[in-house]
Design a protein around this motif. Sequence first.
Motif, short mmCIF file in Angstrom:
data_model
loop_
_atom_site.label_atom_id
_atom_site.label_comp_id
_atom_site.label_asym_id
_atom_site.label_seq_id
_atom_site.Cartn_x
_atom_site.Cartn_y
_atom_site.Cartn_z
N LYS A 48 9.00 15.53 55.56
CA LYS A 48 9.37 16.44 54.48
C LYS A 48 9.62 17.85 55.00
O LYS A 48 10.05 18.72 54.25
CB LYS A 48 8.26 16.47 53.42
N ALA A 49 9.29 18.06 56.27
CA ALA A 49 9.44 19.41 56.81
C ALA A 49 10.90 19.86 56.72
O ALA A 49 11.19 21.00 56.35
CB ALA A 49 8.94 19.46 58.24
N GLY A 50 11.81 18.94 57.07
CA GLY A 50 13.22 19.29 57.01
C GLY A 50 13.65 19.58 55.58
O GLY A 50 14.40 20.52 55.31
N ILE A 51 13.15 18.75 54.66
CA ILE A 51 13.44 18.96 53.24
C ILE A 51 12.91 20.33 52.80
O ILE A 51 13.60 21.10 52.12
CB ILE A 51 12.78 17.84 52.40
N TYR A 52 11.67 20.60 53.25
CA TYR A 52 11.07 21.90 52.91
C TYR A 52 11.96 23.05 53.39
O TYR A 52 12.21 24.00 52.64
CB TYR A 52 9.67 22.02 53.53
N LEU A 53 12.42 22.92 54.61
CA LEU A 53 13.23 24.01 55.16
C LEU A 53 14.50 24.23 54.35
O LEU A 53 14.87 25.36 54.03
CB LEU A 53 13.57 23.71 56.62
N MET A 54 15.15 23.12 54.00
CA MET A 54 16.38 23.27 53.22
C MET A 54 16.07 23.89 51.86
O MET A 54 16.80 24.77 51.38
CB MET A 54 17.05 21.90 53.04
N ALA A 55 14.95 23.44 51.26
CA ALA A 55 14.58 24.01 49.96
C ALA A 55 14.27 25.49 50.09
O ALA A 55 14.66 26.31 49.26
CB ALA A 55 13.37 23.26 49.41
N ARG A 56 13.57 25.82 51.18
CA ARG A 56 13.17 27.21 51.39
C ARG A 56 14.39 28.12 51.58
O ARG A 56 14.42 29.25 51.13
CB ARG A 56 12.24 27.25 52.61
N LEU A 57 15.39 27.59 52.24
CA LEU A 57 16.56 28.42 52.53
C LEU A 57 17.62 28.32 51.43
O LEU A 57 18.65 28.98 51.50
CB LEU A 57 17.18 28.03 53.88
N TYR A 58 17.35 27.50 50.42
CA TYR A 58 18.35 27.33 49.39
C TYR A 58 18.77 28.64 48.72
O TYR A 58 19.98 28.89 48.55
CB TYR A 58 17.85 26.33 48.33
N PRO A 59 17.83 29.51 48.36
CA PRO A 59 18.27 30.74 47.70
C PRO A 59 19.20 31.58 48.58
O PRO A 59 20.10 32.24 48.09
CB PRO A 59 16.96 31.50 47.43
N GLU A 60 18.96 31.53 49.91
CA GLU A 60 19.79 32.34 50.80
C GLU A 60 21.11 31.65 51.12
O GLU A 60 22.15 32.28 51.17
CB GLU A 60 19.05 32.62 52.12
#
Lengths: 854, 143
Positions: A249-261
Amino acid sequence: MQLSVLVIYLLAALTPWLYSKQQARTANILALLPAALTLWFASHIPLITSGGILVHEYAWIPGLDISLTMVLDGLSLMFALLICGIGTFILLYAGSYLKGHKDLARFLVTLLAFMGSMLGLILADNLITLFVFWELTSITSYLLIGFKHESADARKAALQGLIVTVGGGLALLAGLIMLAGAGGSYSLQEIFNSSEVLSEHPLYVGMMICILLGAFTKSAQFPFHFWLPNAMAAPTPVSAYLHSATMVKAGIYLMARLYPELGGTEFWINTLTSFGALTMLTGAFMAVRSTDLKKLLAYSTVMALGTLTLLLGLSTELAMMAFAAYLLAHSLYKGALFMLAGIVDHETGTRDVTQLGGLRKLMPITAICTLIAAFSLAGLPPMFGFVAKELLLESLLKGPVGLLIILMVITSAIFVVVVAAVIALKPFYGRFVPQARTIHEAPKLMLAGPVVLTTLSLLAGLFPAVTGQLITLPASMAVAGQPIEGYLALWHGINLPLLLSIISLAVGYGLYRYWDTLRDTLRILNPIIERGPEAGYFRFMQGIVIVSEWQTRVLQNGSMRNYLRTIILTFVGVTGYTLLWRYQVHWNWDVSVYLHEIVVVLILVSAAAAVSITGSRLGAVATMGSVGFSVALIFILFSATDLGITQILVETLTVILLVLVLFRLPGFSSTSTPAERGRDAFVAVLTGVLMTLLIMITIDVQLFPSISDYMIENSQPLAYGRNIVNVILVDYRALDTLGEIFVLALAALGVYAMIKFRPDTQPGANHYAGTLILPPKQVPEKHLVLSLDERKQIKEEQIRAEKLRIKAEAEAKIATETSSLTASNSSNATEDDSLNTTSSDEQSNNSESNKGAQ
Amino acid sequence: MMKPGTLILHVAARFLVPLQLLFSVFLLLRGHNEPGGGFIAGLVASGAFALYLFTFGAVMTRDLMRIDPRNLIGIGLFLGMISIFPAWFQGEAFLTSQWWPVMLPGGNEIKLSTPLIFDIGVYFTVFGSVMLMLVALTETEER
């Protein structure tokens, strides 16, 4: 928060000691920590739901803009709760699952270290810190997957996972640096708050590709999905932890985290939805083909990861709500299912569902838990999985995607129902299949996790509004970067998503009835699957071996002359090109010279010429010495005393060293052909000319104002020294000198090692080095890496052996014939030889051989 | 390769070694103001022992040196490293030179400093490295 991560690492360090005191109970004691952390994180739920975030700042390396600042918002809270909550039960489970295992302590250390890294990853605000934790999860998961290190499969799977994720990590680092450059900061919060519009930055596509490569490899997206099922070589607690809530899920987390940017652009939507849908379908399809419980679950994890990527790609508010809900649902049921599969494996000794059946009566709790968790997997009401699936379908139908992707999603949904049915029904219902051992219910501590997780799954499904309010909606808002109006509900009324759900359930269950036939039918696709991405991985690895073999043969062939030629020609090529094409060479010949300077130069030149044509080794050393001393003389003439002294001393010691070495060599002989010498002379002249040009240009071109004036002015007042050379060495440029003395020391130790230690190594001794990364059938019989000479040598030996054999045969034949003709020397002939001889001969033969035997 | 040394070489080596060593220390200490310094001094010191090595062989040279050349390298690198830290304790950047002038009785002042420690580190590293190579080569020769 920093403390929460550090204390996990600290506990990991203390585990071996604890284990020596507490033995089997260690895991249960360790589980207290994640349990306490879960409560601590849960205590922040009110703050997060009221829209706040928790920030703990801590400077780590301020000079490089690296901080240990940690941020708790909706998204990281949800992850933190999952990591610590599921982690607690995994520790309890592992304590029982691996009870009595000799490496249990090591396992717990690695598991805790992994937990700490994962927690650090989802809390980190700084991009570099995030990356460090990211890589730490890769490394610790490598150790976890390869825990059964005596098994070649486990080692290979671990290495494969590591190579794929770390390879992606490399791309990620580049992406994050680009992101920081474009966003103007390494802090995620600052990038988020800055007014930069990253999606219009010229590097946008580049950084997206790099970051997505990292995220896709980590989260096992197509075509990198193959490492995840292979990682099932790990013990079950690891699979349950890594593949439910954490590592993947780390990769998913990263994409989610960077989604606003970064999210919401056309590129983002197209890439994520298509890769997500493809991954979904691949995972679901491969899952249906499997009969191994863990493989089934692993492929359904791939499918779930694809779903999450797809949802992020949709970029709508509804999709964000679905994303958080699906993530929570998946973590809950998948963690439980993996642990349950482990229980079945633990009690029966097999994970093959075709070998299992009728366990319901013997393991009632396991059976019920599996059924409930599988309900959630299949998306049946009233489970939370149903809520998530409804949201998924709804956001998909309203989202910016084509019909193809919708079809892919529905196909995957059907397959997942089959998978859920297989997992829940096959082992527990139907005819009882006798097993080798007596089967009983698992110990309480192993059941604790599945029971709690399935209960949570059920409760979350029954009260979706509460779950949504407390956990998933804040997470969705953190992903979206803005407030979302909405609520989660079990019942949305009769609408298209519900209809699609019902259809997929019905078709899925129908397919389950004919699962065996389905698998047989799908077997015709095997040749295609074998040529899939994993084959590509192996080909890539083979390619690396081939390339390194080639470059070793070309560059590292063990001949000093080749090394020198390669190095020098590269230097000449690169520097010469730059020199001739980038700079205009101004000839500055009007140099006034004195007579004594000319004399020194003449000595220098003639000595250099003499050294290259002399026929004696000692003569060469001596003339080399005179070259060196002439250079020293030039230094002194131009008042560089220190350099002159150093040159003289170095020259003296070099001569001494050379003399010592030369005595060990055989007599002087010329081994190269005139052509080779001509080539070497050409290289030498080329280098000489280039160096001369370089020096003349260095004098001529002044790109920056000289810093010697500064050094001269400040040497006395600042560094209290009049000898500028020495002041530069020990003060201005002390760091350089420090590096140099280390190099010197290493060089001396290298020489020492070469002279003193001579292990009996044979060429190709390391020829199995590459086998870990290659598929089993590719394991080479003999040497993997052979130089051409070695090959030639082996060939010659074979030919020689063959010749000897033929010769021996011929001789034996002649001997036989002569023995049959003259019985006198037949004492060494065998019985076979005399088969076709006359009886008298035979008699004499026998008598002779008898004599010999006596 | 080593013939039993001649009488002249024997006698000369015995006298030259201490002189050369003394000279190397002299070069080391004056290095900050006049030509010299740790690198040059280290080479001179190795030259001294190289002469001894050629005259009396590896065993006697090792005896005379008392310290294994590898340990000399270690000492040198250690001194080089510790000269980094005083500046750090003062809150300045690594390797910023620190000076501690000491007044000697008789009105002379000597300046102790981190560059001096550093230079001594360079001296020992160079000395040790060269001797390590020379002794190792000679030993294989004698075997």
